[in-house]
Write a protein that holds these residues in place. Structure first.
Motif, PDB file in Angstrom:
ATOM      1  N   THR A  38       2.623  -1.727  -6.837  1.00  0.00           N
ATOM      2  CA  THR A  38       3.048  -2.338  -5.568  1.00  0.00           C
ATOM      3  C   THR A  38       4.499  -1.967  -5.291  1.00  0.00           C
ATOM      4  O   THR A  38       4.858  -1.611  -4.172  1.00  0.00           O
ATOM      5  N   LYS A  39       5.328  -2.035  -6.332  1.00  0.00           N
ATOM      6  CA  LYS A  39       6.746  -1.717  -6.190  1.00  0.00           C
ATOM      7  C   LYS A  39       6.927  -0.262  -5.755  1.00  0.00           C
ATOM      8  O   LYS A  39       7.686   0.035  -4.844  1.00  0.00           O
ATOM      9  N   GLU A  40       6.186   0.628  -6.405  1.00  0.00           N
ATOM     10  CA  GLU A  40       6.297   2.054  -6.081  1.00  0.00           C
ATOM     11  C   GLU A  40       5.839   2.348  -4.654  1.00  0.00           C
ATOM     12  O   GLU A  40       6.499   3.089  -3.926  1.00  0.00           O
ATOM     13  N   ASP A  41       4.704   1.751  -4.251  1.00  0.00           N
ATOM     14  CA  ASP A  41       4.204   1.935  -2.880  1.00  0.00           C
ATOM     15  C   ASP A  41       5.236   1.492  -1.857  1.00  0.00           C
ATOM     16  O   ASP A  41       5.517   2.193  -0.886  1.00  0.00           O
ATOM     17  N   ALA A  42       5.808   0.308  -2.083  1.00  0.00           N
ATOM     18  CA  ALA A  42       6.788  -0.230  -1.146  1.00  0.00           C
ATOM     19  C   ALA A  42       8.072   0.593  -1.166  1.00  0.00           C
ATOM     20  O   ALA A  42       8.663   0.860  -0.116  1.00  0.00           O
ATOM     21  N   LEU A  43       8.492   1.034  -2.353  1.00  0.00           N
ATOM     22  CA  LEU A  43       9.716   1.838  -2.469  1.00  0.00           C
ATOM     23  C   LEU A  43       9.577   3.171  -1.743  1.00  0.00           C
ATOM     24  O   LEU A  43      10.543   3.676  -1.175  1.00  0.00           O
ATOM     25  N   ASN A  44       8.369   3.748  -1.767  1.00  0.00           N
ATOM     26  CA  ASN A  44       8.137   5.016  -1.070  1.00  0.00           C
ATOM     27  C   ASN A  44       8.342   4.854   0.434  1.00  0.00           C
ATOM     28  O   ASN A  44       8.699   5.810   1.111  1.00  0.00           O
ATOM     29  N   LYS A  45       8.106   3.664   0.945  1.00  0.00           N
ATOM     30  CA  LYS A  45       8.301   3.413   2.380  1.00  0.00           C
ATOM     31  C   LYS A  45       9.762   3.110   2.669  1.00  0.00           C
ATOM     32  O   LYS A  45      10.366   3.718   3.531  1.00  0.00           O
ATOM     33  N   SER A  46      10.318   2.127   1.953  1.00  0.00           N
ATOM     34  CA  SER A  46      11.750   1.841   2.077  1.00  0.00           C
ATOM     35  C   SER A  46      12.164   0.834   1.014  1.00  0.00           C
ATOM     36  O   SER A  46      11.371   0.010   0.574  1.00  0.00           O
ATOM     37  N   GLU A  47      13.435   0.914   0.621  1.00  0.00           N
ATOM     38  CA  GLU A  47      13.935  -0.005  -0.399  1.00  0.00           C
ATOM     39  C   GLU A  47      13.941  -1.433   0.132  1.00  0.00           C
ATOM     40  O   GLU A  47      13.616  -2.377  -0.582  1.00  0.00           O
ATOM     41  N   ASN A  48      14.284  -1.584   1.407  1.00  0.00           N
ATOM     42  CA  ASN A  48      14.308  -2.911   2.030  1.00  0.00           C
ATOM     43  C   ASN A  48      12.919  -3.550   2.003  1.00  0.00           C
ATOM     44  O   ASN A  48      12.772  -4.733   1.689  1.00  0.00           O
ATOM     45  N   LEU A  49      11.906  -2.754   2.323  1.00  0.00           N
ATOM     46  CA  LEU A  49      10.525  -3.246   2.294  1.00  0.00           C
ATOM     47  C   LEU A  49      10.156  -3.693   0.876  1.00  0.00           C
ATOM     48  O   LEU A  49       9.550  -4.741   0.693  1.00  0.00           O
ATOM     49  N   MET A  50      10.561  -2.905  -0.114  1.00  0.00           N
ATOM     50  CA  MET A  50      10.257  -3.244  -1.496  1.00  0.00           C
ATOM     51  C   MET A  50      10.882  -4.584  -1.873  1.00  0.00           C
ATOM     52  O   MET A  50      10.236  -5.435  -2.474  1.00  0.00           O
ATOM     53  N   HIS A  51      12.142  -4.814  -1.491  1.00  0.00           N
ATOM     54  CA  HIS A  51      12.806  -6.082  -1.810  1.00  0.00           C
ATOM     55  C   HIS A  51      12.128  -7.256  -1.114  1.00  0.00           C
ATOM     56  O   HIS A  51      11.938  -8.316  -1.707  1.00  0.00           O
TER      57      HIS A  51
END
Length: 126
Positions: A38-51
């Motif tokens: 989940t973290k990797e998927d979100a990080l690939n989109k944007s760091e803000n989204l991941m947080h």
């Protein structure tokens, strides 16, 4: 409604093991949905989204744990990461938890049997 007294919760950011000594067994585990995938998927989109995603999923994780904590009078949060402190801070913002004594103690990564012993030892001292 509170019939039970003591609950131990060994936790990190991925899982919480609930240990009720009076029930003489582990009550089960609650897993966080915020996995490395989940973290990797979100990080690939944007760091803000991941947080944001991490915060939302941690809150859901903490809500699920909190629902179990409400059944007890005294709770021990322990584990190797700062997840226990984050959960404690999260619960302090909610008045439903104000009459529940919550202890926060650091511990290492320990086996299930060691977790049960840790909880027994803690509540024997109290």
């Amino acid at each position: 409604m509170k019939a039970k007294s003591n609950l131990g919760i060994w936790m990190d950011h991925s899982i919480a093991n609930l240990i009720d000594i009076d029930a003489r067994k582990e009550c089960g585990s609650i897993a966080s949905n915020f996995t490395s995938d989940t973290k990797e998927d979100a990080l690939n989109k944007s760091e803000n989204l991941m947080h944001n995603k991490r915060q939302q999923m941690n809150e859901k994780f903490y809500d699920t744990i909190g629902a179990q904590i409400l059944k007890y009078n005294h709770v021990l949060l322990f584990g190797p990461t700062n997840a226990k402190v984050e959960l404690h801070n999260y619960l302090n913002k909610d008045s439903h938890f104000k009459n529940i004594k919550i202890d926060v103690v650091s511990s290492d990564n320990i086996t299930d049997n060691e977790q049960v012993a840790f909880v027994k030892n803690h509540f024997a001292k109290v």
